[in-house]
Design an enzyme around this catalytic site. Structure first.
Site, short mmCIF file in Angstrom:
data_model
loop_
_atom_site.label_atom_id
_atom_site.label_comp_id
_atom_site.label_asym_id
_atom_site.label_seq_id
_atom_site.Cartn_x
_atom_site.Cartn_y
_atom_site.Cartn_z
N ALA A 156 0.87 -1.18 0.00
CA ALA A 156 0.00 0.00 0.00
C ALA A 156 0.91 1.23 0.00
CB ALA A 156 -0.87 0.01 1.25
N LYS A 157 0.55 2.21 -0.79
CA LYS A 157 1.34 3.45 -0.78
C LYS A 157 0.73 4.33 0.31
CE LYS A 157 3.15 6.75 -4.19
NZ LYS A 157 4.52 6.85 -3.73
N ALA A 158 1.10 4.00 1.55
CA ALA A 158 0.46 4.60 2.73
C ALA A 158 1.28 5.77 3.24
CB ALA A 158 0.31 3.55 3.81
#
Ligand code: PMP
Length: 305
Positions: A156-158
């Site tokens: 996830a590009k969190a």
């Protein structure tokens, strides 16, 4: 040509200076947001702007919401439509970077992903090179380890995960270097602070596999395909630190960094200290494709005007 600074905010396209959040915004306290980064390239000959793999970027963004359990219900195709409208109305005739993010928008306390309202915002910047793609980059193996999937999911590009990137980037720059290379929690090569990494040895390309705590880069995926189409073998595997030092060629790839070659890791010169022939070939192919000067891969770019 005049452009307008517009953003997508709370469901509308508005002048960017009107897109303002409260200091109480949940995501601002806790990093509970996911984001994307998409490039648009202006081709002066064709007088047109081309957005690179926009649907793939939004599919990854929606996967990021799924991994984090952000309650967000728009489909990737809807987000593509909103973004294309925003880009067109903004009337850019130069290279741009599009930043969408989905964030917990409630004015609430307590870190969580369940039961908290979310929203999406999209803004656009003019952007040419993020790191120099012509001169070799000087790098170090970071003293900071890459976050791992069971700590903050790396697929996830969190937003919160980028605290890790910021620590590594600052350490590298404060040591007079351009960029950091992370090792994962097992000590294998992972990625840069905001880019994936490839190495070339004896004519074969290697890149860390997904389980090495990397973001699944859209550029990485594109480079794998371009390289295979050029006839090279590409292997996704665990890579040890010393493999970096003895690589013939080493390069970063990512939306921001594009394809940028690495000349040095931990004071060791990579190859003969110039851009390697395979990297150069791939870099050329990449720039041709993103600016729509290539006869193939046309489905990777979306024309704006
Ligand atoms: N890894 C990290 C940590 C990143 O932030 C990025 C930039 N999005 C990448 C890799 C490259 O991903 P992409 O090619 O999709 O931009």
């Amino acid at each position: 040509m005049d452009f307008k600074e517009l953003s997508y905010f709370e469901g509308n396209i508005v002048p960017s200076d009107q897109a303002k959040l409260s200091i109480q915004t949940h995501a601002l306290q806790y990093g509970t947001a996911v984001f994307g980064g998409i490039r648009g390239y202006y081709n002066k000959d064709k007088k047109n702007l081309y957005i690179f793999r926009i649907l793939d970027h939004y599919k990854r963004l929606i996967n990021s919401t799924k991994i984090m359990q952000l309650q967000f219900f728009k489909k990737p195709e809807e987000l593509v439509e909103i973004t294309l409208k925003l880009v067109k109305e903004s009337n850019y005739h130069e290279n741009i970077y599009i930043r969408p993010y989905i964030y917990t928008s409630a004015l609430q306390l307590s870190p969580r992903f369940h039961d908290v309202k979310t929203d999406i915002a999209i803004y656009i910047l003019k952007l040419n090179d993020y790191l120099d793609t012509k001169k070799g980059l000087k790098t170090m193996v970071s003293s900071w380890r890459r976050i791992e999937d069971n700590i903050i999911p790396t697929m996830a590009k969190a937003s919160g995960g980028y605290v890790n990137s910021a620590l590594a980037k600052s350490e590298a720059v404060q040591n007079g270097l351009d960029e950091a290379i992370f090792l994962d929690s097992s000590g294998f090569v992972s990625e840069g602070s905001a880019e994936n990494i490839f190495l070339v040895r004896d004519g074969v390309l290697y890149t860390p596999q997904l389980s090495s705590s990397i973001l699944e880069g859209i550029t990485r995926r594109s480079i794998i395909q371009i390289s295979r189409d050029l006839g090279y073998t590409v292997v996704e595997k665990t890579i040890s630190r010393s493999e970096l030092y003895v690589a013939d060629e080493l390069f970063f790839c990512g939306t921001g960094v594009q394809v940028a070659w690495i000349s040095e890791v931990d004071k060791r010169t990579i190859g003969n200290g110039t851009i390697g022939p395979i990297t150069e070939k791939i870099q050329n192919a990449y720039f041709q494709i993103v600016t729509n000067q290539s006869n193939s891969y046309n489905d990777w770019v979306t024309q704006i005007y």
